[in-house]
Scaffold this active site. Sequence first.
Site, PDB file in Angstrom:
ATOM      1  N   TYR A 124       0.847  -1.192   0.000  1.00  0.00           N
ATOM      2  CA  TYR A 124       0.000   0.000   0.000  1.00  0.00           C
ATOM      3  C   TYR A 124       0.881   1.239   0.000  1.00  0.00           C
ATOM      4  O   TYR A 124       1.773   1.372   0.846  1.00  0.00           O
ATOM      5  CB  TYR A 124      -0.938   0.033   1.201  1.00  0.00           C
ATOM      6  CG  TYR A 124      -1.829   1.256   1.142  1.00  0.00           C
ATOM      7  CD1 TYR A 124      -2.881   1.309   0.237  1.00  0.00           C
ATOM      8  CD2 TYR A 124      -1.568   2.384   1.912  1.00  0.00           C
ATOM      9  CE1 TYR A 124      -3.666   2.447   0.119  1.00  0.00           C
ATOM     10  CE2 TYR A 124      -2.340   3.524   1.810  1.00  0.00           C
ATOM     11  CZ  TYR A 124      -3.393   3.547   0.908  1.00  0.00           C
ATOM     12  OH  TYR A 124      -4.167   4.671   0.772  1.00  0.00           O
ATOM     13  N   GLN A 186     -10.325   0.745   1.690  1.00  0.00           N
ATOM     14  CA  GLN A 186     -10.859  -0.109   0.621  1.00  0.00           C
ATOM     15  C   GLN A 186      -9.744  -0.852  -0.126  1.00  0.00           C
ATOM     16  O   GLN A 186      -9.946  -1.970  -0.616  1.00  0.00           O
ATOM     17  CB  GLN A 186     -11.729   0.692  -0.350  1.00  0.00           C
ATOM     18  CG  GLN A 186     -11.066   1.872  -1.014  1.00  0.00           C
ATOM     19  CD  GLN A 186     -11.216   3.165  -0.237  1.00  0.00           C
ATOM     20  OE1 GLN A 186     -11.341   3.156   0.992  1.00  0.00           O
ATOM     21  NE2 GLN A 186     -11.192   4.289  -0.951  1.00  0.00           N
ATOM     22  N   ASN A 209      -2.773   6.201   6.927  1.00  0.00           N
ATOM     23  CA  ASN A 209      -3.423   6.914   8.026  1.00  0.00           C
ATOM     24  C   ASN A 209      -4.110   5.918   8.969  1.00  0.00           C
ATOM     25  O   ASN A 209      -3.962   4.711   8.841  1.00  0.00           O
ATOM     26  CB  ASN A 209      -4.406   7.952   7.480  1.00  0.00           C
ATOM     27  CG  ASN A 209      -5.506   7.308   6.633  1.00  0.00           C
ATOM     28  OD1 ASN A 209      -5.784   6.106   6.741  1.00  0.00           O
ATOM     29  ND2 ASN A 209      -6.132   8.096   5.785  1.00  0.00           N
ATOM     30  N   SER A 233       3.969   9.006  11.493  1.00  0.00           N
ATOM     31  CA  SER A 233       5.426   9.060  11.619  1.00  0.00           C
ATOM     32  C   SER A 233       5.858   9.831  12.863  1.00  0.00           C
ATOM     33  O   SER A 233       5.121  10.678  13.388  1.00  0.00           O
ATOM     34  CB  SER A 233       6.028   9.704  10.376  1.00  0.00           C
ATOM     35  OG  SER A 233       7.426   9.563  10.366  1.00  0.00           O
ATOM     36  N   GLN A 255       9.846  15.587  10.118  1.00  0.00           N
ATOM     37  CA  GLN A 255       8.825  14.601  10.480  1.00  0.00           C
ATOM     38  C   GLN A 255       7.494  15.261  10.779  1.00  0.00           C
ATOM     39  O   GLN A 255       6.432  14.696  10.513  1.00  0.00           O
ATOM     40  CB  GLN A 255       9.290  13.792  11.697  1.00  0.00           C
ATOM     41  CG  GLN A 255      10.453  12.871  11.389  1.00  0.00           C
ATOM     42  CD  GLN A 255      10.153  11.923  10.235  1.00  0.00           C
ATOM     43  OE1 GLN A 255       9.301  11.056  10.345  1.00  0.00           O
ATOM     44  NE2 GLN A 255      10.840  12.112   9.122  1.00  0.00           N
ATOM     45  N   HIS A 258       4.941  15.461   7.976  1.00  0.00           N
ATOM     46  CA  HIS A 258       4.288  14.262   7.461  1.00  0.00           C
ATOM     47  C   HIS A 258       2.776  14.335   7.622  1.00  0.00           C
ATOM     48  O   HIS A 258       2.026  13.988   6.706  1.00  0.00           O
ATOM     49  CB  HIS A 258       4.811  13.020   8.186  1.00  0.00           C
ATOM     50  CG  HIS A 258       5.894  12.305   7.450  1.00  0.00           C
ATOM     51  ND1 HIS A 258       5.675  11.674   6.248  1.00  0.00           N
ATOM     52  CD2 HIS A 258       7.198  12.104   7.748  1.00  0.00           C
ATOM     53  CE1 HIS A 258       6.807  11.131   5.828  1.00  0.00           C
ATOM     54  NE2 HIS A 258       7.745  11.375   6.720  1.00  0.00           N
ATOM     55  N   GLU A 322      10.179   5.583  16.444  1.00  0.00           N
ATOM     56  CA  GLU A 322      10.331   5.044  15.090  1.00  0.00           C
ATOM     57  C   GLU A 322      11.705   5.428  14.546  1.00  0.00           C
ATOM     58  O   GLU A 322      12.453   4.582  14.060  1.00  0.00           O
ATOM     59  CB  GLU A 322       9.236   5.611  14.194  1.00  0.00           C
ATOM     60  CG  GLU A 322       9.366   5.201  12.735  1.00  0.00           C
ATOM     61  CD  GLU A 322       8.435   5.977  11.817  1.00  0.00           C
ATOM     62  OE1 GLU A 322       8.211   5.502  10.691  1.00  0.00           O
ATOM     63  OE2 GLU A 322       7.942   7.056  12.211  1.00  0.00           O
ATOM     64  N   HIS A 323      12.017   6.718  14.599  1.00  0.00           N
ATOM     65  CA  HIS A 323      13.325   7.229  14.186  1.00  0.00           C
ATOM     66  C   HIS A 323      14.007   7.857  15.404  1.00  0.00           C
ATOM     67  O   HIS A 323      13.378   8.635  16.126  1.00  0.00           O
ATOM     68  CB  HIS A 323      13.198   8.309  13.107  1.00  0.00           C
ATOM     69  CG  HIS A 323      12.396   7.900  11.914  1.00  0.00           C
ATOM     70  ND1 HIS A 323      11.085   8.293  11.728  1.00  0.00           N
ATOM     71  CD2 HIS A 323      12.724   7.145  10.838  1.00  0.00           C
ATOM     72  CE1 HIS A 323      10.637   7.785  10.585  1.00  0.00           C
ATOM     73  NE2 HIS A 323      11.613   7.086  10.027  1.00  0.00           N
ATOM     74  N   ASP A 356      15.037   8.072   4.995  1.00  0.00           N
ATOM     75  CA  ASP A 356      13.721   8.040   4.343  1.00  0.00           C
ATOM     76  C   ASP A 356      13.834   7.738   2.861  1.00  0.00           C
ATOM     77  O   ASP A 356      12.910   7.180   2.263  1.00  0.00           O
ATOM     78  CB  ASP A 356      13.007   9.388   4.520  1.00  0.00           C
ATOM     79  CG  ASP A 356      12.110   9.407   5.745  1.00  0.00           C
ATOM     80  OD1 ASP A 356      11.932   8.349   6.372  1.00  0.00           O
ATOM     81  OD2 ASP A 356      11.588  10.486   6.076  1.00  0.00           O
ATOM     82  N   GLU A 410       2.892 -37.483  28.247  1.00  0.00           N
ATOM     83  CA  GLU A 410       1.830 -36.542  27.849  1.00  0.00           C
ATOM     84  C   GLU A 410       0.546 -37.261  27.442  1.00  0.00           C
ATOM     85  O   GLU A 410      -0.410 -36.607  27.011  1.00  0.00           O
ATOM     86  CB  GLU A 410       2.317 -35.649  26.700  1.00  0.00           C
ATOM     87  CG  GLU A 410       3.352 -34.631  27.139  1.00  0.00           C
ATOM     88  CD  GLU A 410       3.663 -33.581  26.071  1.00  0.00           C
ATOM     89  OE1 GLU A 410       4.207 -32.531  26.436  1.00  0.00           O
ATOM     90  OE2 GLU A 410       3.323 -33.811  24.891  1.00  0.00           O
ATOM     91  N   HIS A 415       1.517 -40.623  19.193  1.00  0.00           N
ATOM     92  CA  HIS A 415       2.863 -40.111  18.930  1.00  0.00           C
ATOM     93  C   HIS A 415       3.904 -41.187  19.232  1.00  0.00           C
ATOM     94  O   HIS A 415       4.844 -41.407  18.461  1.00  0.00           O
ATOM     95  CB  HIS A 415       3.143 -38.875  19.789  1.00  0.00           C
ATOM     96  CG  HIS A 415       2.456 -37.632  19.334  1.00  0.00           C
ATOM     97  ND1 HIS A 415       1.085 -37.510  19.287  1.00  0.00           N
ATOM     98  CD2 HIS A 415       2.952 -36.446  18.898  1.00  0.00           C
ATOM     99  CE1 HIS A 415       0.767 -36.305  18.857  1.00  0.00           C
ATOM    100  NE2 HIS A 415       1.891 -35.628  18.607  1.00  0.00           N
TER     101      HIS A 415
END
Length: 429
Positions: A124, A186, A209, A233, A255, A258, A322-323, A356, A410, A415
């Site tokens: 995506y 979607q 988002n 971000s 950042q 963003h 994240e960064h 980036d 067991e 087995h």
Amino acid sequence: MKIFLNPDKNIWPEISVRPQLALDFLESSVRNVMNRVKASGDKALRELTLQYDKADVSTLRVSQNEFDAAERALPQSLKDAITTAAANISKFHAAQTREPMSTETTSGVLCWRKAVPIDTVGIYIPGGSAPLFSTVLMLGIPASLAGCREVILCSPPDASGNINAAILFAASLVGVKQVFKVGGAQAIAAMTFGTESVPRVYKIFGPGNQYVTKAKQLAMEEGVAIDMPAGPSEVLVWADSTADPNFVAADLLSQAEHGEDSQVILVTNEEGLVATVQASIERQLKALPRKAIAEKALASSRVVVLTDQQRAIDFINEYAPEHLIINTDDADDVVDKIRNAGSVFLGNYSPEAIGDYASGTNHTLPTNGYAKSYAGVSLESFCKFITYQRLTKDGLKKLGPVVETMAEAEQLIGHKMAVRVRLDALQNS
């Protein structure tokens, strides 16, 4: 930016809270989109694309003519830049290839493990006010290197029904041919369930988002894997008196632009640095085309002054950015004390923006504190690892009795018998 001076540890979780847009109806809205696409396929995709992107799209898949037109439309300088970045990203990810690991755990018992590519993956790519063509490189290149058989890319069209030319050029460059004009929740639904046009995938990658993030989480309920629950971000800059205030301000703004729900954090041991950084932010902010977005992000951002170095390290690990930019005199000495971060940048001359786009590392990273338990996307993200074993007759004779004893304890007699029938056959041969 709100300033905290040597805050008590008990309020660190409060400082670390990421901004969330007020979307009380988020899950129900996204579930509705998912259900519409599941029920009506391409018809729902066209309706939702018209509703949200104001684009009337009759054919969802991008044609070869559109790929060709996109390449012609881009200036050569941008194509050269994308190609250079792609080469670095490819080099870094190709170096992550692992040879199959094998070991003889018991004489006659050989075990090994090797990477096998995920057959079908979905990518995506956001394409609204900031079309992230760089993310095409970050995801398409490791997918190709891993050997994924089918790569599906979805990105929202503009009002004319076209996908950003740089996104299409980057897709073509990395060998992604199946590109679809569909965005938002979607798009995630289409890759989750499959439609008449969009194939169903096994794993979905890519930022987005809160609608996209929620859709990816719901996709997991349908048996589709995702890269990580990544959201808006964020960057944390750790700076001392040796840091250039203009560099620090620029990194924070890079950042903040963003999105309104992005967050930037400045951690420093120098209270005097705060005013100079803030003044630089105000000066640089005026030149940003996305000034309004950055201002809203800055409103929910933080400055944390921690004069004790260990407390600063502990706070950074609690925040799990994240960064992380470590812009301190002793960056090389303290970096190994950082346990929770998506990607780390060391020194005055390592802006996060380089990562980036073009250094080679992947910019698809865990946000919202998920760096405590998730890694960023890598070559291995597009693989699953299968284990294998082969036993000789002698190997079974040595290890079989161990398994019989454990299975009986067991109460799994089937087995035990799976081993015993073979041992009996060997004894009678």
